[in-house]
Design a protein around this motif. Structure first.
Motif, PDB file in Angstrom:
ATOM      1  N   LYS A 273       0.863  -1.183   0.000  1.00 44.07           N
ATOM      2  CA  LYS A 273       0.000   0.000   0.000  1.00 44.07           C
ATOM      3  C   LYS A 273       0.898   1.231   0.000  1.00 44.07           C
ATOM      4  CE  LYS A 273      -3.341   2.490   2.960  1.00 44.07           C
ATOM      5  NZ  LYS A 273      -4.392   2.785   1.958  1.00 44.07           N
ATOM      6  N   PHE A 274       0.429   2.300  -0.676  1.00 47.68           N
ATOM      7  CA  PHE A 274       1.157   3.567  -0.604  1.00 47.68           C
ATOM      8  C   PHE A 274       0.220   4.735  -0.867  1.00 47.68           C
ATOM      9  CE2 PHE A 274       1.511   2.302  -5.050  1.00 47.68           C
ATOM     10  CZ  PHE A 274       1.341   3.481  -5.761  1.00 47.68           C
ATOM     11  N   THR A 275       0.492   5.828  -0.177  1.00 50.20           N
ATOM     12  CA  THR A 275      -0.179   7.100  -0.434  1.00 50.20           C
ATOM     13  C   THR A 275       0.900   8.124  -0.731  1.00 50.20           C
ATOM     14  OG1 THR A 275      -0.151   7.879   1.859  1.00 50.20           O
ATOM     15  CG2 THR A 275      -2.007   6.487   1.202  1.00 50.20           C
ATOM     16  N   GLN A 276       0.560   9.113  -1.562  1.00 52.09           N
ATOM     17  CA  GLN A 276       1.578  10.091  -1.951  1.00 52.09           C
ATOM     18  C   GLN A 276       0.933  11.439  -2.207  1.00 52.09           C
ATOM     19  OE1 GLN A 276       4.882   9.055  -4.742  1.00 52.09           O
ATOM     20  NE2 GLN A 276       3.966  10.585  -6.100  1.00 52.09           N
ATOM     21  N   ILE A 277       1.589  12.474  -1.694  1.00 53.59           N
ATOM     22  CA  ILE A 277       1.224  13.859  -2.005  1.00 53.59           C
ATOM     23  C   ILE A 277       2.462  14.503  -2.609  1.00 53.59           C
ATOM     24  CG2 ILE A 277       0.413  16.066  -1.116  1.00 53.59           C
ATOM     25  CD1 ILE A 277      -0.820  14.575   1.234  1.00 53.59           C
ATOM     26  N   GLN A 278       2.396  14.843  -3.888  1.00 57.00           N
ATOM     27  CA  GLN A 278       3.559  15.388  -4.596  1.00 57.00           C
ATOM     28  C   GLN A 278       3.214  16.756  -5.185  1.00 57.00           C
ATOM     29  OE1 GLN A 278       4.896  13.575  -8.362  1.00 57.00           O
ATOM     30  NE2 GLN A 278       6.989  13.641  -7.549  1.00 57.00           N
ATOM     31  N   THR A 279       4.101  17.725  -4.920  1.00 55.36           N
ATOM     32  CA  THR A 279       3.926  19.072  -5.461  1.00 55.36           C
ATOM     33  C   THR A 279       5.116  19.417  -6.336  1.00 55.36           C
ATOM     34  OG1 THR A 279       2.654  19.789  -3.518  1.00 55.36           O
ATOM     35  CG2 THR A 279       3.607  21.512  -4.909  1.00 55.36           C
ATOM     36  N   ARG A 280       4.827  19.718  -7.607  1.00 57.60           N
ATOM     37  CA  ARG A 280       5.837  20.210  -8.544  1.00 57.60           C
ATOM     38  C   ARG A 280       5.301  21.498  -9.163  1.00 57.60           C
ATOM     39  NH1 ARG A 280       8.808  15.253 -11.870  1.00 57.60           N
ATOM     40  NH2 ARG A 280       9.858  14.351 -10.034  1.00 57.60           N
ATOM     41  N   GLY A 281       6.026  22.593  -8.880  1.00 56.95           N
ATOM     42  CA  GLY A 281       5.506  23.883  -9.316  1.00 56.95           C
ATOM     43  C   GLY A 281       4.242  24.215  -8.549  1.00 56.95           C
ATOM     44  N   GLU A 282       3.184  24.505  -9.278  1.00 59.76           N
ATOM     45  CA  GLU A 282       1.904  24.833  -8.645  1.00 59.76           C
ATOM     46  C   GLU A 282       0.916  23.675  -8.714  1.00 59.76           C
ATOM     47  OE1 GLU A 282       0.460  28.351 -10.491  1.00 59.76           O
ATOM     48  OE2 GLU A 282       2.088  29.635  -9.746  1.00 59.76           O
ATOM     49  N   ILE A 283       1.395  22.506  -9.124  1.00 61.68           N
ATOM     50  CA  ILE A 283       0.519  21.337  -9.278  1.00 61.68           C
ATOM     51  C   ILE A 283       0.786  20.343  -8.153  1.00 61.68           C
ATOM     52  CG2 ILE A 283      -0.134  19.411 -10.755  1.00 61.68           C
ATOM     53  CD1 ILE A 283       0.716  21.089 -13.150  1.00 61.68           C
ATOM     54  N   THR A 284      -0.271  19.968  -7.444  1.00 63.48           N
ATOM     55  CA  THR A 284      -0.183  18.964  -6.384  1.00 63.48           C
ATOM     56  C   THR A 284      -1.055  17.775  -6.754  1.00 63.48           C
ATOM     57  OG1 THR A 284       0.223  20.606  -4.652  1.00 63.48           O
ATOM     58  CG2 THR A 284      -0.628  18.467  -3.949  1.00 63.48           C
ATOM     59  N   VAL A 285      -0.489  16.583  -6.669  1.00 60.01           N
ATOM     60  CA  VAL A 285      -1.202  15.356  -7.009  1.00 60.01           C
ATOM     61  C   VAL A 285      -1.206  14.442  -5.784  1.00 60.01           C
ATOM     62  CG1 VAL A 285      -1.274  13.328  -8.503  1.00 60.01           C
ATOM     63  CG2 VAL A 285      -0.538  15.542  -9.432  1.00 60.01           C
ATOM     64  N   GLU A 286      -2.382  13.912  -5.444  1.00 62.79           N
ATOM     65  CA  GLU A 286      -2.526  12.986  -4.325  1.00 62.79           C
ATOM     66  C   GLU A 286      -3.008  11.639  -4.850  1.00 62.79           C
ATOM     67  OE1 GLU A 286      -4.584  14.344  -0.857  1.00 62.79           O
ATOM     68  OE2 GLU A 286      -4.225  16.470  -1.340  1.00 62.79           O
ATOM     69  N   VAL A 287      -2.398  10.558  -4.376  1.00 60.53           N
ATOM     70  CA  VAL A 287      -2.799   9.214  -4.795  1.00 60.53           C
ATOM     71  C   VAL A 287      -2.880   8.305  -3.574  1.00 60.53           C
ATOM     72  CG1 VAL A 287      -1.792   9.453  -7.094  1.00 60.53           C
ATOM     73  CG2 VAL A 287      -0.423   8.476  -5.232  1.00 60.53           C
ATOM     74  N   ASP A 288      -3.659   7.226  -3.712  1.00 59.82           N
ATOM     75  CA  ASP A 288      -3.827   6.234  -2.647  1.00 59.82           C
ATOM     76  C   ASP A 288      -4.079   4.886  -3.324  1.00 59.82           C
ATOM     77  OD1 ASP A 288      -4.432   4.699  -0.450  1.00 59.82           O
ATOM     78  OD2 ASP A 288      -5.924   6.073   0.376  1.00 59.82           O
ATOM     79  N   PHE A 289      -3.060   4.006  -3.292  1.00 60.05           N
ATOM     80  CA  PHE A 289      -3.157   2.730  -3.993  1.00 60.05           C
ATOM     81  C   PHE A 289      -2.921   1.568  -3.028  1.00 60.05           C
ATOM     82  CE2 PHE A 289      -2.568   5.446  -7.647  1.00 60.05           C
ATOM     83  CZ  PHE A 289      -3.242   4.793  -8.675  1.00 60.05           C
ATOM     84  N   GLU A 290      -3.612   0.430  -3.312  1.00 64.22           N
ATOM     85  CA  GLU A 290      -3.441  -0.797  -2.549  1.00 64.22           C
ATOM     86  C   GLU A 290      -3.195  -1.966  -3.490  1.00 64.22           C
ATOM     87  OE1 GLU A 290      -6.165   0.223   1.393  1.00 64.22           O
ATOM     88  OE2 GLU A 290      -6.967  -1.085  -0.184  1.00 64.22           O
ATOM     89  N   LEU A 291      -2.457  -2.953  -2.996  1.00 62.34           N
ATOM     90  CA  LEU A 291      -2.053  -4.082  -3.832  1.00 62.34           C
ATOM     91  C   LEU A 291      -3.260  -4.950  -4.193  1.00 62.34           C
ATOM     92  CD1 LEU A 291       0.435  -5.496  -5.080  1.00 62.34           C
ATOM     93  CD2 LEU A 291       0.538  -6.893  -2.994  1.00 62.34           C
ATOM     94  N   GLU A 292      -3.428  -5.176  -5.518  1.00 63.30           N
ATOM     95  CA  GLU A 292      -4.521  -6.002  -6.027  1.00 63.30           C
ATOM     96  C   GLU A 292      -4.036  -7.408  -6.391  1.00 63.30           C
ATOM     97  OE1 GLU A 292      -7.941  -4.818  -8.991  1.00 63.30           O
ATOM     98  OE2 GLU A 292      -6.125  -5.325 -10.125  1.00 63.30           O
ATOM     99  N   SER A 293      -2.828  -7.513  -6.925  1.00 66.02           N
ATOM    100  CA  SER A 293      -2.249  -8.818  -7.285  1.00 66.02           C
ATOM    101  C   SER A 293      -0.748  -8.676  -7.390  1.00 66.02           C
ATOM    102  CB  SER A 293      -2.822  -9.324  -8.617  1.00 66.02           C
ATOM    103  OG  SER A 293      -2.429  -8.469  -9.684  1.00 66.02           O
TER     104      SER A 293
END
Length: 348
Positions: free
Chosen positions: A321-341
């Motif tokens: 499992k992993f969550t991530q908050i990444q900011t590059r410049g003025e863009i911020t992306v948030e993700v939340d993924f869990e292992l399916e296989s």
């Protein structure tokens, strides 16, 4: 009469000066200094419950006075002398302090060590073999997926013609098609093609070939491009054993390959947050460790990348499992993924 008094006063003054000077010399001559600890070290700072730990001690006394040694600890049992001690660790998993007091009968010196009692968790928490594949599903939108796949093992060129073996970890969206110029439709400008992001990873082991560290040597600057940055020194992603409360950090320079042109630098900070049982789509896992990484990359005091990642590692599986908050410049992306296989091959 006045002359006699003056002579008497002068003689008394000289006598006091002589007495004071002799006193200072005698005081310096007989001054006692506390013993010194030259060496205090343990075989290891992490030990198994109820195991024996050897501690070495070297001391000296400037005046060669006899020395007396008193050992103690905040847990377990300890027996020691002038040369060191044997500490028997307790069952409880936590940090303990071992202390020694060295005295010459008048003055003393104290020394201490912090020892972690920890039972080894079995399993490989970050399997690196060509052919390993992990598929993750977006927690908020099950249709979104990402695949991590180790596709190759190569030699990375370093400075001074040195090389280091590296596993190539490819990351991509399996829902997007591979680029095919025959299928490229100019009338459909919104067509998306699969892009790849590459990370270059390695392992450090001790003299017994036991895994101690997972390193990241390099990565793509931007997904889908060939531009690659190397981290100098390499980033220490995981340090084993993973123990809640452990922290480490690393300053780095980012260098564009192959010329290794510097493009800023930053700080990578890590902390093992917890050990827990965790259920994800592929199943339930025990002894899962949560690690937080805070990554900061700057160029001329301008932020290029600010990323906070929470990662959960399971034995004999890896990242589940992993969550991530990444900011590059003025863009911020948030993700939340869990292992399916996942599919793992034998070590290579």
């Amino acid at each position: 009469m006045l002359c006699i008094r003056q002579h008497i006063f002068l003689l008394l003054t000289i006598w006091l000066v002589i007495i004071t000077s002799c006193g200072d010399e005698n005081e310096e001559l007989y001054r006692n200094y506390a013993p010194k600890i030259k060496l205090l070290e343990a075989e290891s700072n992490v030990v198994e419950p109820e195991s024996k730990l050897t501690i070495r001690l070297e001391t000296y006394d400037i005046e060669d006075d006899p020395m007396f040694f008193q050992w103690s600890s905040t847990g377990g049992t300890i027996q020691g002398d002038a040369n060191g001690a044997i500490w028997i660790a307790p069952m409880e998993e936590r940090r303990f302090q071992v202390n020694v007091n060295v005295s010459d009968g008048s003055k003393s010196t104290n020394g201490s060590l912090i020892i972690q009692v920890w039972k080894t968790r079995l399993g490989d928490y970050y399997p690196l073999s060509v052919g390993n594949i992990w598929t993750y599903r977006d927690v908020n939108n099950g249709k979104n997926k990402i695949v991590f796949e180790i596709i190759d093992k190569i030699q990375i060129q370093l400075e001074k013609k040195q090389t280091v073996p590296s596993y190539v970890l490819s990351k991509y969206d399996p829902n997007l098609p591979e680029y095919d110029p025959n299928l490229d439709d100019p009338a459909d400008p919104d067509q998306e093609w699969r892009v790849y992001n590459f990370s270059y990873l390695g392992r450090n082991v001790d003299e017994n070939m036991k895994l101690t560290e997972i390193l990241q040597y390099a990565q793509n600057v931007t997904s889908g491009t060939e531009d690659t940055i190397m981290f100098v020194p390499f980033l220490s992603l995981y340090r084993f054993p993973l123990i809640p409360g452990n922290r480490w950090q690393q300053s780095f320079q980012a260098k564009l390959t192959p010329e290794l042109f510097p493009i800023g630098g930053g700080l990578d900070e890590f902390e093992v947050i917890s050990e827990e049982d965790l259920t994800v789509p592929v199943g339930m896992f025990n002894s899962v460790f949560q690690i937080q990484e805070s990554f900061s990359w700057k160029l001329f005091n301008q932020d290029l990348d600010q990323t906070i990642v929470q990662k959960w590692l399971a034995p004999d599986v890896g990242l589940v499992k992993f969550t991530q908050i990444q900011t590059r410049g003025e863009i911020t992306v948030e993700v939340d993924f869990e292992l399916e296989s996942f599919e793992l091959v034998s070590s290579n």
